[in-house]
Design a protein around this motif. Structure first.
Motif, mmCIF file in Angstrom:
data_model
loop_
_atom_site.group_PDB
_atom_site.id
_atom_site.type_symbol
_atom_site.label_atom_id
_atom_site.label_comp_id
_atom_site.label_asym_id
_atom_site.label_seq_id
_atom_site.Cartn_x
_atom_site.Cartn_y
_atom_site.Cartn_z
ATOM 1 N N SER A 1 -0.986 7.516 10.660
ATOM 2 C CA SER A 1 -0.947 6.564 11.565
ATOM 3 C C SER A 1 -1.899 6.622 12.644
ATOM 4 O O SER A 1 -2.367 5.401 13.041
ATOM 5 C CB SER A 1 0.485 6.615 12.323
ATOM 6 N N TRP B 1 -6.864 6.169 4.998
ATOM 7 C CA TRP B 1 -6.050 7.330 4.714
ATOM 8 C C TRP B 1 -4.978 6.647 5.707
ATOM 9 O O TRP B 1 -4.981 5.974 6.828
ATOM 10 C CB TRP B 1 -6.325 8.546 5.417
ATOM 11 N N SER B 2 -3.679 7.114 5.018
ATOM 12 C CA SER B 2 -2.586 6.371 5.517
ATOM 13 C C SER B 2 -1.945 6.828 6.920
ATOM 14 O O SER B 2 -0.962 6.377 7.495
ATOM 15 C CB SER B 2 -1.504 6.210 4.563
ATOM 16 N N ASP C 1 0.945 -1.031 -0.075
ATOM 17 C CA ASP C 1 -0.218 -0.050 -0.209
ATOM 18 C C ASP C 1 0.879 1.183 0.033
ATOM 19 O O ASP C 1 2.206 1.114 0.016
ATOM 20 C CB ASP C 1 -1.051 0.033 1.153
ATOM 21 N N GLN C 2 0.294 2.251 0.317
ATOM 22 C CA GLN C 2 0.755 3.444 0.082
ATOM 23 C C GLN C 2 1.749 4.116 1.392
ATOM 24 O O GLN C 2 2.415 5.136 1.530
ATOM 25 C CB GLN C 2 0.039 4.881 -0.470
ATOM 26 N N ARG C 3 1.906 2.973 2.287
ATOM 27 C CA ARG C 3 2.486 3.333 3.442
ATOM 28 C C ARG C 3 3.771 2.590 3.001
ATOM 29 O O ARG C 3 4.916 2.743 4.007
ATOM 30 C CB ARG C 3 1.867 2.864 4.758
ATOM 31 N N GLY D 1 -3.629 1.473 3.330
ATOM 32 C CA GLY D 1 -3.316 2.791 3.719
ATOM 33 C C GLY D 1 -3.545 3.520 2.182
ATOM 34 O O GLY D 1 -2.353 3.187 1.543
ATOM 35 N N VAL E 1 -4.874 4.663 11.080
ATOM 36 C CA VAL E 1 -4.884 3.448 10.723
ATOM 37 C C VAL E 1 -4.469 2.642 11.908
ATOM 38 O O VAL E 1 -5.048 1.452 12.145
ATOM 39 C CB VAL E 1 -3.648 3.315 9.753
ATOM 40 N N LYS F 1 -2.743 7.408 0.532
ATOM 41 C CA LYS F 1 -2.341 8.649 0.613
ATOM 42 C C LYS F 1 -2.834 9.595 -0.177
ATOM 43 O O LYS F 1 -3.480 9.214 -1.426
ATOM 44 C CB LYS F 1 -0.635 8.712 0.239
ATOM 45 N N LYS G 1 3.443 -0.757 3.145
ATOM 46 C CA LYS G 1 3.586 -1.984 3.927
ATOM 47 C C LYS G 1 2.741 -3.041 2.815
ATOM 48 O O LYS G 1 1.821 -2.807 2.251
ATOM 49 C CB LYS G 1 2.488 -1.839 5.084
#
Length: 384
Positions: free
Chosen positions: A147, A144-145, A55-57, A162, A150, A164, A59
């Protein structure tokens, strides 16, 4: 972010089950994709049956099979999921603002079952109601990413993808790619991106061929209860410039900061924009400005060039699956035509995205033909 900057951003690379096909869903700008970057990239890969998504984190999330139950919290995510899936069957719950857009637009007409779904699963600021989400036992939660948004979900044992939102076409492409991969429909991401790229190329070609500069265009994200305009690093700033206009909020006397920035009427009077766009995040309509003495000396009001942004399967203001339609609409607002071809383009796009052919009345609703009827040149969007 400006369109030229998008070429320097990452694209997503997706390998579907069996590893035989690779799909590139890059940024909306023309030009070759660049190497992946942690801030805007995602990689989905699969073994013989499993599906893995980065994902965009950054992860990695792995699913044993395509997901069947999805909770979405970011506002654009619910309608985007439906467009990728061409169905609301796998949507389990959504943010209330997503639900309101479905109710007020025509998504609820196309997919009436979506209006029956839970939609009180997060606060206005996207803070999740963890117990409500956990009670639904979804395969995945889209969030939304940040923290703080999440971690409460993951701490409750929920799987989270997540996202962005940096206000770019790349975000749309990234979201579509991840959604298509997790649904087991990676080819759908390629189809949507091909459509989007075709429309982008057309808009850029038309804009490049014009011999005159476009008008100054100011977008209000909020009008009632306090003004907020699109400043730097917004998708609205991108498409205003894409069609050949200028955004006074990022021009010679820019608003400080980025995103949607508060301002006062005096600032707008100093800019004297030639076109004003009213977004779909409040109820303001052109008549509200035309009837208010405070606004009478603004060029856009004097020339009756105030317009409510269309509302289709989702709001056209932010980035989403219907953004190419927004580009065409705004191009015709900035450079009016005797007869716009937008109605037929909306019909084609809705058949492609939702397997739905909108009626003439639905097209009028999407385009706010009644609410915009007193604005200059809007008859170009009327039925023929």
């Amino acid at each position: 972010m400006r369109i030229d900057d998008l070429n320097r951003r990452a694209v997503l690379q997706v390998f579907v089950a069996g590893g035989s096909a690779a799909l590139l869903a890059g940024c909306g700008a023309s030009g070759p994709p660049t190497a992946a970057s942690p801030s805007g990239s995602g990689t989905a890969s699969a073994g013989s049956e499993s599906i893995s998504i980065t994902d965009q984190r950054g992860k990695k999330i792995t699913f044993a099979k395509p997901v069947t139950t999805v909770v979405t919290i970011p506002m654009p995510a619910a309608s985007l999921l439906v467009a990728v899936d061409r169905s609301a069957d796998h949507l389990s719950a959504m943010h209330n603002a997503s639900w309101a857009a479905m109710r007020d637009g025509i998504m609820g007409t196309m997919f009436p079952s979506a209006l029956k779904l839970p939609h009180e699963i997060a606060a206005q600021d996207f803070t999740p109601n963890v117990e409500s989400v956990r009670a639904l036992n979804p395969d995945v939660v889209i969030q939304w990413s940040d923290s703080q948004l999440v971690e409460p979900l993951e701490n409750a044992g929920l799987t989270v993808i997540g996202l962005k939102n940096t206000g770019t076409q790349e975000d749309v492409d990234a979201w579509i790619t991840m959604f298509a991969a997790m649904l087991g429909k990676p080819e759908r991401a390629t189809e949507i991106k091909e459509h989007s790229d075709k429309e982008l190329a057309e808009i850029k070609s038309v804009a490049a061929g014009r011999g005159s500069a476009g008008p100054s265009i100011l977008y209000f994200n909020r009008f009632t209860g306090g003004l907020k305009a699109a400043a730097a690093n917004t998708y609205n700033d991108f498409y205003i410039k894409l069609v050949g206009g200028t955004n006074p909020a990022t021009d010679k006397d820019p608003l400080p900061g980025a995103g949607m920035v508060g301002l006062d009427v005096e600032q707008v009077l100093r800019w004297d924009p030639e076109v004003i766009l009213l977004g779909n995040f409040d109820v303001a309509m052109p008549k509200d400005i035309y009837s208010d003495p405070v606004w009478q000396n603004v060029a856009a009001v004097r020339s009756r060039r105030v317009y409510k942004v269309p509302l289709g399967g989702y709001r056209w203001d932010p980035p989403g699956q219907e953004s190419p339609l927004m580009w065409h609409w705004l191009s015709d607002i900035a450079f009016p035509q005797a007869r716009s071809g937008l109605r037929s383009k909306v019909t084609e796009y809705f058949q492609f995205l939702y397997n739905h052919e909108p009626t003439s009345g639905e097209l009028d609703k999407i385009l706010w033909t009644a609410g915009n009827s007193d604005s200059a040149d809007y008859q170009q969007f009327n039925a023929g």
